[in-house]
Write a protein that holds these residues in place. Structure first.
Motif, mmCIF file in Angstrom:
data_model
loop_
_atom_site.group_PDB
_atom_site.id
_atom_site.type_symbol
_atom_site.label_atom_id
_atom_site.label_comp_id
_atom_site.label_asym_id
_atom_site.label_seq_id
_atom_site.Cartn_x
_atom_site.Cartn_y
_atom_site.Cartn_z
ATOM 1 N N SER A 164 0.882 -1.193 -0.068
ATOM 2 C CA SER A 164 -0.082 -0.094 -0.173
ATOM 3 C C SER A 164 1.042 1.135 -0.046
ATOM 4 O O SER A 164 2.031 1.238 0.484
ATOM 5 C CB SER A 164 -1.045 -0.053 1.265
ATOM 6 O OG SER A 164 -1.509 1.241 1.209
ATOM 7 N N MET A 165 0.354 2.367 -0.353
ATOM 8 C CA MET A 165 1.124 3.829 -0.219
ATOM 9 C C MET A 165 1.799 3.907 1.177
ATOM 10 O O MET A 165 2.696 4.615 1.205
ATOM 11 C CB MET A 165 -0.015 4.834 -0.539
ATOM 12 C CG MET A 165 -0.144 5.013 -2.008
ATOM 13 S SD MET A 165 1.378 5.417 -2.838
ATOM 14 C CE MET A 165 1.476 3.651 -3.622
ATOM 15 N N GLY A 208 -2.485 2.853 -4.973
ATOM 16 C CA GLY A 208 -3.054 4.223 -4.303
ATOM 17 C C GLY A 208 -4.396 4.235 -3.881
ATOM 18 O O GLY A 208 -4.667 2.998 -3.477
ATOM 19 N N THR A 237 -1.852 13.984 -4.886
ATOM 20 C CA THR A 237 -1.550 12.906 -5.962
ATOM 21 C C THR A 237 -1.422 13.660 -7.485
ATOM 22 O O THR A 237 -2.405 14.504 -7.789
ATOM 23 C CB THR A 237 -2.980 12.165 -6.257
ATOM 24 O OG1 THR A 237 -3.256 11.668 -4.783
ATOM 25 C CG2 THR A 237 -3.066 11.232 -7.075
ATOM 26 N N PRO A 270 4.397 0.669 -7.231
ATOM 27 C CA PRO A 270 3.402 1.796 -6.791
ATOM 28 C C PRO A 270 2.481 1.774 -8.280
ATOM 29 O O PRO A 270 2.607 1.994 -9.480
ATOM 30 C CB PRO A 270 4.025 2.936 -6.768
ATOM 31 C CG PRO A 270 5.373 2.483 -6.808
ATOM 32 C CD PRO A 270 5.577 1.304 -7.539
ATOM 33 N N ASP A 272 -0.342 4.370 -8.383
ATOM 34 C CA ASP A 272 -0.805 5.429 -7.475
ATOM 35 C C ASP A 272 -1.176 6.588 -7.936
ATOM 36 O O ASP A 272 -1.322 7.667 -7.108
ATOM 37 C CB ASP A 272 0.020 5.189 -6.320
ATOM 38 C CG ASP A 272 1.520 6.034 -6.928
ATOM 39 O OD1 ASP A 272 1.773 5.987 -8.053
ATOM 40 O OD2 ASP A 272 2.113 6.315 -5.947
ATOM 41 N N PHE A 275 1.331 9.246 -6.369
ATOM 42 C CA PHE A 275 1.264 9.636 -4.862
ATOM 43 C C PHE A 275 2.604 9.508 -4.184
ATOM 44 O O PHE A 275 3.028 10.316 -3.572
ATOM 45 C CB PHE A 275 -0.007 8.943 -4.102
ATOM 46 C CG PHE A 275 -0.020 9.287 -2.943
ATOM 47 C CD1 PHE A 275 -0.737 10.491 -2.370
ATOM 48 C CD2 PHE A 275 0.640 8.749 -1.691
ATOM 49 C CE1 PHE A 275 -1.008 10.660 -1.021
ATOM 50 C CE2 PHE A 275 0.379 9.015 -0.562
ATOM 51 C CZ PHE A 275 -0.267 9.893 -0.114
#
Ligand code: NAD
Length: 281
Positions: A164-165, A208, A237, A270, A272, A275
């Motif tokens: 995860s982020m 993300g 973002t 990632p 995302d 981000f």
């Protein structure tokens, strides 16, 4: 049917996916099935994976749904035997089951903003923190112990974890989930190293921010405008939008493919909208 982002032929491969009753891993199960794989969809929510399997079978794809608790080694071994019997030995394992818990979440972002009656850092419950660490870390370790045996026997295979982020930089309010996912990124590298000589690759994706049924009310007000937290996310973002679950499928299909990703092991990708790359300035 979904439009597959990549045309990779997974026929003949047995793909085991935990958390397949959920948003992200349900989409992955469909993508692998549509790519020709024999999919074992595992989840605590038996109804969800049985419904997914029925839907995919009705469309002519191969998928079986199994009730499985990723925290119960005996249950996992029983499911492993059932998958062996129904579909064959596991070639690809996606460790998708995971999540957070309110008992491990603070109400306030910063201690100096803590309000009387709110849940502060000092109210975090140890059993809630344990729950989150167990679900994410042990819930990745135990299915890997159960299913990677098949890959060791074949001297070939692939494991895909879901980070995860918050593994890169922790998010406010969710210390246990952030630390547990950092553990997943770290464990991905460990597994990649440990199994490299056995022909097994191990990678992770780090999704993300997605909008799901569970978090929709946290991200959007009734009139559709972003909440304060949601506005913060979007400001952080670069692409200024949330990620769609379908946008995780290209990276997933790519990383699990022995041809296109043959030299890729130990990475956390990632997905995302930028981000993780953005410092905020
Ligand atoms: P989800 O809640 O839709 O799916 C999670 C699934 O895991 C559920 O079907 C649940 O029944 C299952 N599960 C929970 N405990 C289990 C257990 N003990 N044994 C077996 N199954 C169990 O969540 P999602 O958004 O699809 O998340 C999937 C993965 O992606 C999780 O690891 C999550 O942490 C991660 N992730 C999600 C986001 C996001 O924004 N949604 C972002 C980054 C990472």
């Amino acid at each position: 049917m979904i439009n597959l982002p990549l045309n990779i032929d997974y026929s003949g491969k047995v793909v085991v996916i935990t958390g397949a009753g959920g948003l992200i891993c349900g989409a992955m199960a469909r993508a692998f099935a549509q790519s020709g794989a024999r999919v074992a969809a595992l989840d605590l929510n038996e109804e969800a994976v049985k419904a997914l399997a029925d839907e995919l079978k009705a469309e002519g794809f191969i998928c079986e749904g199994y009730k499985a608790n990723v925290l119960d080694p005996e249950a996992l071994e029983a499911v492993h035997n059932a998958v062996l019997n129904d579909l064959g030995p596991c070639d690809i394992l996606v460790n998708g089951a995971g999540g957070n818990n309110p008992r491990a979440t603070t109400d306030n972002e910063y201690q100096h903003e803590a309000k009387e009656g709110g849940k502060s850092f000092f109210d975090l419950q140890a059993d809630g923190v344990d729950f989150v660490f167990k679900l994410n870390f042990r819930g990745t370790l135990l299915p890997t112990q159960a299913f990677a045996k098949d890959m060791v026997a074949k001297k070939k295979g692939c494991i895909l974890n879901v980070s995860s982020m918050n593994a890169y930089t922790p998010l406010t309010k969710i210390p246990a989930y952030s630390a547990a996912k950092a553990g997943i990124s770290n464990f991905t590298q460990w597994l990649a190293t440990h199994f490299a000589g056995t022909g097994i690759r191990c990678n992770a994706i780090a999704p993300g921010f997605l909008v799901s049924a569970q978090n929709k009310s946290l991200l959007f007000n009734d009139d559709g405008t972003p909440t304060a937290r949601s506005a913060k996310i979007l400001n952080g973002t670069p692409m200024n939008r949330f990620v769609n679950a379908d946008e995780l499928l290209g990276g997933t299909l790519f990383l699990c493919d022995d041809n296109s990703a043959s030299a890729i092991t130990g990475v956390v990708l990632p997905i995302d909208c930028g981000f993780a790359a953005y410092s905020g300035v």
